[in-house]
Design a protein around this motif. Structure first.
Motif, PDB file in Angstrom:
ATOM      1  N   GLY A 212     -13.916  13.192  21.112  1.00 31.11           N
ATOM      2  CA  GLY A 212     -13.937  13.605  19.722  1.00 31.11           C
ATOM      3  C   GLY A 212     -14.045  12.438  18.765  1.00 31.11           C
ATOM      4  N   LEU A 213     -14.031  12.740  17.489  1.00 32.47           N
ATOM      5  CA  LEU A 213     -14.153  11.709  16.456  1.00 32.47           C
ATOM      6  C   LEU A 213     -12.993  10.717  16.522  1.00 32.47           C
ATOM      7  CD1 LEU A 213     -15.152  14.036  13.490  1.00 32.47           C
ATOM      8  CD2 LEU A 213     -16.595  12.228  14.452  1.00 32.47           C
ATOM      9  N   PRO A 214     -13.256   9.439  16.296  1.00 32.27           N
ATOM     10  CA  PRO A 214     -12.157   8.469  16.292  1.00 32.27           C
ATOM     11  C   PRO A 214     -11.246   8.703  15.081  1.00 32.27           C
ATOM     12  CG  PRO A 214     -14.186   7.443  15.527  1.00 32.27           C
ATOM     13  CD  PRO A 214     -14.558   8.818  15.996  1.00 32.27           C
ATOM     14  N   THR A 215      -9.957   8.639  15.297  1.00 29.01           N
ATOM     15  CA  THR A 215      -8.995   8.825  14.214  1.00 29.01           C
ATOM     16  C   THR A 215      -8.538   7.475  13.687  1.00 29.01           C
ATOM     17  OG1 THR A 215      -7.084   8.822  15.699  1.00 29.01           O
ATOM     18  CG2 THR A 215      -8.184  10.958  15.291  1.00 29.01           C
ATOM     19  N   VAL A 216      -7.961   7.490  12.499  1.00 29.23           N
ATOM     20  CA  VAL A 216      -7.400   6.261  11.923  1.00 29.23           C
ATOM     21  C   VAL A 216      -6.278   5.742  12.828  1.00 29.23           C
ATOM     22  CG1 VAL A 216      -6.131   5.298   9.963  1.00 29.23           C
ATOM     23  CG2 VAL A 216      -8.019   6.907   9.565  1.00 29.23           C
ATOM     24  N   LYS A 217      -5.455   6.643  13.339  1.00 30.98           N
ATOM     25  CA  LYS A 217      -4.352   6.240  14.216  1.00 30.98           C
ATOM     26  C   LYS A 217      -4.870   5.557  15.472  1.00 30.98           C
ATOM     27  CE  LYS A 217      -0.253   8.062  16.575  1.00 30.98           C
ATOM     28  NZ  LYS A 217       0.563   9.259  16.873  1.00 30.98           N
ATOM     29  N   PHE A 218      -5.934   6.118  16.064  1.00 28.64           N
ATOM     30  CA  PHE A 218      -6.526   5.511  17.264  1.00 28.64           C
ATOM     31  C   PHE A 218      -7.040   4.107  16.963  1.00 28.64           C
ATOM     32  CE2 PHE A 218     -10.529   4.494  19.415  1.00 28.64           C
ATOM     33  CZ  PHE A 218     -10.096   4.403  20.735  1.00 28.64           C
ATOM     34  N   CYS A 219      -7.807   3.974  15.889  1.00 28.85           N
ATOM     35  CA  CYS A 219      -8.393   2.671  15.538  1.00 28.85           C
ATOM     36  C   CYS A 219      -7.309   1.639  15.250  1.00 28.85           C
ATOM     37  CB  CYS A 219      -9.325   2.814  14.337  1.00 28.85           C
ATOM     38  SG  CYS A 219     -10.800   3.811  14.664  1.00 28.85           S
ATOM     39  N   ALA A 220      -6.272   2.054  14.518  1.00 28.00           N
ATOM     40  CA  ALA A 220      -5.171   1.137  14.214  1.00 28.00           C
ATOM     41  C   ALA A 220      -4.508   0.667  15.500  1.00 28.00           C
ATOM     42  CB  ALA A 220      -4.160   1.824  13.299  1.00 28.00           C
ATOM     43  N   GLY A 221      -4.268   1.599  16.427  1.00 31.73           N
ATOM     44  CA  GLY A 221      -3.637   1.237  17.689  1.00 31.73           C
ATOM     45  C   GLY A 221      -4.470   0.270  18.504  1.00 31.73           C
ATOM     46  N   GLU A 222      -5.790   0.474  18.521  1.00 27.01           N
ATOM     47  CA  GLU A 222      -6.682  -0.422  19.253  1.00 27.01           C
ATOM     48  C   GLU A 222      -6.691  -1.829  18.654  1.00 27.01           C
ATOM     49  OE1 GLU A 222      -8.826   0.327  22.147  1.00 27.01           O
ATOM     50  OE2 GLU A 222      -7.132   1.737  22.159  1.00 27.01           O
ATOM     51  N   LEU A 223      -6.390  -1.918  17.360  1.00 27.92           N
ATOM     52  CA  LEU A 223      -6.367  -3.219  16.673  1.00 27.92           C
ATOM     53  C   LEU A 223      -4.946  -3.762  16.541  1.00 27.92           C
ATOM     54  CD1 LEU A 223      -8.987  -2.344  13.907  1.00 27.92           C
ATOM     55  CD2 LEU A 223      -9.349  -3.770  15.935  1.00 27.92           C
ATOM     56  N   PHE A 224      -3.980  -3.085  17.196  1.00 28.62           N
ATOM     57  CA  PHE A 224      -2.584  -3.510  17.216  1.00 28.62           C
ATOM     58  C   PHE A 224      -1.965  -3.571  15.821  1.00 28.62           C
ATOM     59  CE2 PHE A 224      -4.772  -5.413  20.867  1.00 28.62           C
ATOM     60  CZ  PHE A 224      -4.071  -4.818  21.911  1.00 28.62           C
ATOM     61  N   LEU A 225      -2.273  -2.549  15.026  1.00 35.80           N
ATOM     62  CA  LEU A 225      -1.723  -2.437  13.680  1.00 35.80           C
ATOM     63  C   LEU A 225      -1.134  -1.050  13.496  1.00 35.80           C
ATOM     64  CD1 LEU A 225      -4.705  -4.001  11.684  1.00 35.80           C
ATOM     65  CD2 LEU A 225      -2.521  -5.113  12.165  1.00 35.80           C
ATOM     66  N   SER A 226      -0.197  -0.923  12.567  1.00 37.38           N
ATOM     67  CA  SER A 226       0.301   0.402  12.229  1.00 37.38           C
ATOM     68  C   SER A 226      -0.751   1.118  11.387  1.00 37.38           C
ATOM     69  CB  SER A 226       1.610   0.302  11.433  1.00 37.38           C
ATOM     70  OG  SER A 226       1.368  -0.225  10.136  1.00 37.38           O
ATOM     71  N   PRO A 227      -0.815   2.457  11.463  1.00 40.98           N
ATOM     72  CA  PRO A 227      -1.800   3.185  10.653  1.00 40.98           C
ATOM     73  C   PRO A 227      -1.678   2.899   9.165  1.00 40.98           C
ATOM     74  CG  PRO A 227      -0.899   4.628  12.343  1.00 40.98           C
ATOM     75  CD  PRO A 227      -0.077   3.357  12.371  1.00 40.98           C
ATOM     76  N   GLY A 228      -0.431   2.761   8.671  1.00 37.44           N
ATOM     77  CA  GLY A 228      -0.245   2.509   7.246  1.00 37.44           C
ATOM     78  C   GLY A 228      -0.811   1.168   6.810  1.00 37.44           C
ATOM     79  N   TYR A 229      -0.462   0.113   7.540  1.00 40.49           N
ATOM     80  CA  TYR A 229      -0.948  -1.229   7.205  1.00 40.49           C
ATOM     81  C   TYR A 229      -2.463  -1.306   7.360  1.00 40.49           C
ATOM     82  CZ  TYR A 229      -1.050  -6.349   7.088  1.00 40.49           C
ATOM     83  OH  TYR A 229      -1.304  -7.653   6.762  1.00 40.49           O
ATOM     84  N   PHE A 230      -2.967  -0.736   8.453  1.00 42.96           N
ATOM     85  CA  PHE A 230      -4.408  -0.729   8.703  1.00 42.96           C
ATOM     86  C   PHE A 230      -5.150  -0.026   7.569  1.00 42.96           C
ATOM     87  CE2 PHE A 230      -7.974   1.719  10.680  1.00 42.96           C
ATOM     88  CZ  PHE A 230      -8.818   0.653  10.915  1.00 42.96           C
ATOM     89  N   GLY A 231      -4.654   1.143   7.162  1.00 41.66           N
ATOM     90  CA  GLY A 231      -5.297   1.891   6.084  1.00 41.66           C
ATOM     91  C   GLY A 231      -5.311   1.122   4.777  1.00 41.66           C
TER      92      GLY A 231
END
Length: 302
Positions: A212-231
């Motif tokens: 499925g479509l990549p989520t913000v949470k998935f991308c943040a996790g792959e970059l070793f960041l929290s979703p909030g900070y990444f966003g």
């Protein structure tokens, strides 16, 4: 040694643990250098806590990551977040400050309505705010104003002044994080490039079709960041939310795939990770102003 997870449910309970007086049941400002020596522990709070750590080498575990503080680091915790390291049998003298406030204190206030703006409460410890000396003075001054109000005889303006000063402190944190994002621009640019590469690999490798479509949470996790900070970082760097950035990437790829006459619009939708083709059509029309089929037909005639 006690390695159980302790849930600290009230501000007063935390004050008792530190050996300091409770001036208000819902809010407290603590000069940690005046607290009693403590043992390490893993714990959660049922209220908001903002720590200003002054130890130069203060090790802490948040989630599954260990982090060594620099002097003048700020960490903001929302209720339920696990923090601390396991008891190693040693006592230590904490240094710095802690501001604790219960959600009940701000309920119905302007601060309560605006809490969603302070996304740094969802950041990981390794995304802590690092203050300059002048910023630290501003931070501590806000804490001292709150503490002075707690020591004042309660009147009809007490709650307003306390919550207003907490809000002022949080607004300064927003400003200081803006400065930190700016001063770390080379690092942020690297993260943006890695984000773009991650999306390229996700779609090129067929992962969208499978998962499925990549989520913000998935991308943040792959970059070793929290979703909030990444966003917040992506918003600062691009002017778009991370979700919108992903959607633009999807639409860019869709425009290429749509022009392949061998693929139907439905096939394109599934290839990009949409569970339902109508969801793809709806997003495409919202962002492009045409349906995928209209876009394909127009390109055929140009």
């Amino acid at each position: 040694m006690d390695n159980q997870l302790l849930n600290i449910e009230t501000v007063a309970q935390y004050n008792d643990l530190l050996g300091v007086e409770t001036l208000h049941p819902l809010v407290s400002v603590v000069d940690l250098s005046k607290a009693r020596p403590m043992r390490h522990m893993r714990h959660t709070f049922s209220f908001y806590v903002i720590f200003l750590k002054d130890e130069k080498n203060c090790e802490l575990t948040y989630g599954r990551q260990r982090y060594d503080y620099r002097k003048g680091s700020v960490v903001c915790l929302s209720p339920g977040q696990v923090i601390g390291i396991e008891d190693n049998g040693e006592e230590f003298q904490p240094k710095g400050w802690a501001l604790c406030f219960d959600a009940e204190l701000i309920r119905g206030t302007q601060l309560g309505r605006n809490m969603g703006e302070y996304t740094f409460f969802s950041y990981e410890v390794n995304e802590a705010l690092h203050l300059s000396e002048s910023e630290r003075h501003v931070f501590v001054d806000c804490l001292e104003k709150i503490n002075a109000e707690l020591g004042h005889a309660a009147d009809r303006l007490s709650k307003r002044l306390i919550t207003n000063n907490i809000e002022l402190l949080l607004n300064y944190c927003l400003r200081f994080y803006e400065r930190q994002f700016t001063t770390r621009e080379p690092v942020n640019r690297d993260i943006l490039m890695r984000f773009e590469s991650l999306l390229d690999q996700y779609f090129a490798g067929g992962k969208a079709r499978e998962e499925g479509l990549p989520t913000v949470k998935f991308c943040a996790g792959e970059l070793f960041l929290s979703p909030g900070y990444f966003g917040d970082l992506i918003k600062k760097e691009t002017g778009k939310s991370a979700q919108t950035y992903i959607q633009h990437k999807v639409i860019g790829l869709a425009k290429e795939l749509i022009l392949n006459p061998a693929s139907s619009i439905t096939q394109v939708a599934y290839e990009l990770g949409f569970q339902y083709p109508q969801h793809f059509t709806r997003l495409f029309k919202r962002m492009v102003g045409q349906t995928p089929q209209e876009y394909r037909n127009r390109k055929k005639t140009t």
